[in-house]
Design an enzyme around this catalytic site. Structure first.
Site, PDB file in Angstrom:
ATOM      1  N   ASP A 186       0.911  -1.148   0.000  1.00 48.72           N
ATOM      2  CA  ASP A 186       0.000   0.000   0.000  1.00 48.72           C
ATOM      3  C   ASP A 186       0.946   1.192   0.000  1.00 48.72           C
ATOM      4  O   ASP A 186       1.573   1.494   1.018  1.00 48.72           O
ATOM      5  CB  ASP A 186      -0.866   0.006   1.261  1.00 48.72           C
ATOM      6  CG  ASP A 186      -1.834   1.175   1.248  1.00 48.72           C
ATOM      7  OD1 ASP A 186      -1.428   2.282   0.862  1.00 48.72           O
ATOM      8  OD2 ASP A 186      -2.999   0.986   1.611  1.00 48.72           O
ATOM      9  N   HIS A 187       1.070   1.851  -1.153  1.00 50.13           N
ATOM     10  CA  HIS A 187       2.171   2.820  -1.259  1.00 50.13           C
ATOM     11  C   HIS A 187       2.017   4.009  -0.302  1.00 50.13           C
ATOM     12  O   HIS A 187       2.985   4.688  -0.007  1.00 50.13           O
ATOM     13  CB  HIS A 187       2.389   3.267  -2.711  1.00 50.13           C
ATOM     14  CG  HIS A 187       1.418   4.299  -3.191  1.00 50.13           C
ATOM     15  ND1 HIS A 187       0.174   3.979  -3.660  1.00 50.13           N
ATOM     16  CD2 HIS A 187       1.506   5.650  -3.274  1.00 50.13           C
ATOM     17  CE1 HIS A 187      -0.453   5.087  -4.015  1.00 50.13           C
ATOM     18  NE2 HIS A 187       0.331   6.122  -3.792  1.00 50.13           N
ATOM     19  N   HIS A 249      -5.786   2.805   1.197  1.00 47.42           N
ATOM     20  CA  HIS A 249      -5.063   3.974   1.693  1.00 47.42           C
ATOM     21  C   HIS A 249      -5.754   4.663   2.883  1.00 47.42           C
ATOM     22  O   HIS A 249      -5.130   4.937   3.900  1.00 47.42           O
ATOM     23  CB  HIS A 249      -4.875   5.006   0.578  1.00 47.42           C
ATOM     24  CG  HIS A 249      -4.260   4.452  -0.672  1.00 47.42           C
ATOM     25  ND1 HIS A 249      -3.291   3.469  -0.658  1.00 47.42           N
ATOM     26  CD2 HIS A 249      -4.472   4.729  -1.979  1.00 47.42           C
ATOM     27  CE1 HIS A 249      -2.941   3.191  -1.915  1.00 47.42           C
ATOM     28  NE2 HIS A 249      -3.646   3.931  -2.724  1.00 47.42           N
TER      29      HIS A 249
HETATM   30  C1  BG6 Z   1      -3.544   4.677  -6.290  1.00 43.99           C
HETATM   31  C2  BG6 Z   1      -4.897   4.741  -6.931  1.00 43.99           C
HETATM   32  O1  BG6 Z   1      -3.471   3.613  -5.393  1.00 43.99           O
HETATM   33  O2  BG6 Z   1      -3.305   5.886  -5.589  1.00 43.99           O
HETATM   34  C3  BG6 Z   1      -5.012   5.942  -7.849  1.00 43.99           C
HETATM   35  O3  BG6 Z   1      -5.111   3.556  -7.681  1.00 43.99           O
HETATM   36  C4  BG6 Z   1      -4.639   7.207  -7.120  1.00 43.99           C
HETATM   37  O4  BG6 Z   1      -6.317   6.057  -8.388  1.00 43.99           O
HETATM   38  C5  BG6 Z   1      -3.311   7.034  -6.408  1.00 43.99           C
HETATM   39  O5  BG6 Z   1      -4.559   8.257  -8.065  1.00 43.99           O
HETATM   40  C6  BG6 Z   1      -3.012   8.234  -5.527  1.00 43.99           C
HETATM   41  O6  BG6 Z   1      -1.715   8.107  -5.049  1.00 43.99           O
HETATM   42  P1  BG6 Z   1      -0.868   9.397  -4.670  1.00 43.99           P
HETATM   43  O7  BG6 Z   1       0.390   8.855  -4.086  1.00 43.99           O
HETATM   44  O8  BG6 Z   1      -0.685  10.168  -5.941  1.00 43.99           O
HETATM   45  O9  BG6 Z   1      -1.692  10.160  -3.691  1.00 43.99           O
END
Ligand code: BG6
Length: 513
Positions: A186-187, A249
């Site tokens: 989960d980045h 997230h």
């Molecule tokens: C991803 C989603 O996990 O996270 C995307 O699939 C979203 O739809 C993205 O745009 C948002 O990540 P960040 O790091 O740009 O806030």
């Protein structure tokens, strides 16, 4: 010269989907940055596996473009690239063909022979989700998962489409790999500001004593995006905001805000404390779903003087799509610390601006001793954790306005990463891939977390699916989302905070209006 770390065990990083977008945009830039920070092992190889016919040189050339475009050090480090590129190999093969895995096994064995050492084998699933259940099976059959200490599998979301599919996927993974070998990304957990929530809460004696239902009135978690669906309609239209953002997230952010203090910094200790939160979430009965949630879809609108199309006009989106691009929920954590404190979550695409923040809103003081005229501009004390694009923490409290009379005015005290540390935060993928290489699973999701998150959201998914929204599109691009979102909070006398911005460099405190 590429800089590498002699202390780290040799590693073979196998990327399924090695010619794809994720590898190009995220994985290779992150691995390159790690190589520039001496955070990859001295013996290191990347094997990109994909179906397309592609020479090694052509692949390297394409990957280099991604590194220049997306990595921190890519532009400056031309010499570093040439060294790094020597570590990249290409294996063309069918993901569902036994021969691919035999070839992979032989290639791994050759590298180990050359290095005269056993290597960690990291298998990264950068493929469409339909292959998540297949590749691990082939890996296990080929004996590539057998070394429990050294073989690891990394899997990207979506981890399932609902509870049943997540359970099925976790079962397939468990057939070939032990839980300790599975790294679910989960980045958001790799973001510095997200990791800092633990430091803020548990490395300071100041905040924890008031971090509970006695002092906290409510919590809001906002993850707003300015961008639309972009080129991802194929995936997104089948997912929607709840699956795409909330299930992972936003619930992970909630866990970090609500969890009990960990006893040690062990991966499983932290993950246990987080999953306790998910287990304590109050289930949403089907008949209360409409009362506790709001969904939305963006229509046409304006941003920065430009006209933007609606979601249904985006390339690849059906003109009658019912997919939500916005979701908001009111949730409760039923435990001693948080009983009856609402947690409001909202996320959406094409909102006014990109901003992710968590606001902890405190109760009023128990007795108001100031004269009425002193408190005309009264606002509750609040801690705002800014995740992105601003990175920092703001503490809002009441101060006396200078002058002969006692007039109270809210002011902000702020911590700004850029000012305090004068160094850019690493990209989430750099942190996460570095952790995979050193076998640290703290920032990765365990099967029980994923399943508990799906379990919580299933009633919402069911009810939303059964009742077609009649008002889509219900918010204009460039706004803060459907009007009904206010209603979620107003029922309780609460309101969404206006998203905050850090003051510019040098300003450590400013009065707020
Ligand atoms: C991803 C989603 O996990 O996270 C995307 O699939 C979203 O739809 C993205 O745009 C948002 O990540 P960040 O790091 O740009 O806030």
């Amino acid at each position: 010269m590429i800089k590498t770390n002699d202390q780290l065990e040799p590693a073979i990083f196998v990327i399924f989907g090695g010619a794809g977008d994720l590898t190009w945009r995220k994985l290779m830039p992150a691995l390159f940055d790690l190589s520039q920070n001496r955070s990859i092992p001295a013996h290191f190889a990347i094997i990109a596996v994909d179906r397309v016919k592609l020479g090694e040189d052509a692949l390297r050339k394409r990957l280099r473009q991604g590194v220049v475009q997306f990595s921190r050090s890519g532009k400056a480090a031309a010499k570093g690239w040439n060294e790094f590129a020597k570590h990249i190999h290409y294996l063309q093969g069918d993901f569902k063909g036994k021969a691919t895995y035999t070839a992979l096994s032989e290639q791994c064995a050759e590298l180990e022979k050359e290095w005269d050492a056993k290597a960690q084998r990291i298998f990264y699933m950068a493929t469409p989700p339909s292959l998540f259940g297949e590749i691990p099976r082939f890996l296990a059959q080929a004996g590539l998962a057998a070394d429990r200490e050294r073989a690891r599998i990394v899997i990207e979301k979506p981890i399932g489409y609902d509870l049943d599919s997540a359970l099925a996927l976790n079962r397939v993974l468990a057939k070939g790999f032990e839980e300790s070998q599975i790294f679910r990304i989960d980045h958001y957990l790799g973001k510095e500001t997200v990791q800092n929530i633990l430091a803020f809460r548990f490395a300071n004696p100041l905040f924890e004593p008031i971090w509970n239902r006695r002092y906290v009135d409510y919590v809001t978690i906002t993850v707003a995006e300015a961008v639309g669906v972009e080129h991802r309609a194929g995936y997104y239209d089948g997912a929607g905001a709840l699956r795409d953002m909330v299930q992972n997230h936003l619930l992970q952010l909630l866990c970090l805000v609500a969890m009990e203090p960990m006893v040690s910094f062990e991966a499983d200790e932290i993950r246990n404390k987080k999953v306790d939160v998910l287990h304590a979430m109050r289930p949403i009965p089907h008949d209360l779903v409409h009362h506790s949630t709001v969904r939305g879809q963006y229509g046409k609108g304006w941003s920065g003087g430009k006209e933007l199309c609606g979601y249904r006009e985006e390339e690849g989106v059906p003109p009658d799509s019912q997919t939500e691009t916005y979701a908001a929920l009111r949730l409760f954590v039923d435990n001693w610390r948080w009983q009856d404190v609402p947690f409001y979550l909202r996320t959406g695409k094409r909102l006014t601006r990109e901003v992710s923040e968590i606001a902890i809103q405190f109760r009023a003081v128990p007795h108001q001793s100031f004269p009425t005229e002193a408190t005309l501009d009264w606002q509750p004390s609040r801690i705002v954790i800014l995740i992105q694009p601003d990175e920092g923490i703001i503490l809002r409290f009441q101060a006396k306005h200078p002058g002969p009379k006692m007039i109270l005015q809210p002011v902000d005290m702020q911590f700004n990463y850029r000012e305090s540390f004068n160094t850019p935060s690493p990209e989430a993928y750099v942190t996460l891939l570095g952790d995979v290489i050193i076998n640290d699973a703290t920032l990765f999701m365990r099967s029980d977390q994923v399943e508990a998150a799906w379990r919580l959201l299933m009633p919402v998914l069911d009810v939303w699916k059964a009742s077609v929204p009649s008002d889509f599109p219900n918010y204009a691009s460039g706004t803060w989302g459907p009007v009904a979102t206010q209603g979620l909070l107003v029922q309780q006398g609460h309101s969404w905070p206006t998203p905050t911005e850090l003051a510019g460099p040098g300003a450590s405190s400013k009065a707020t209006g």
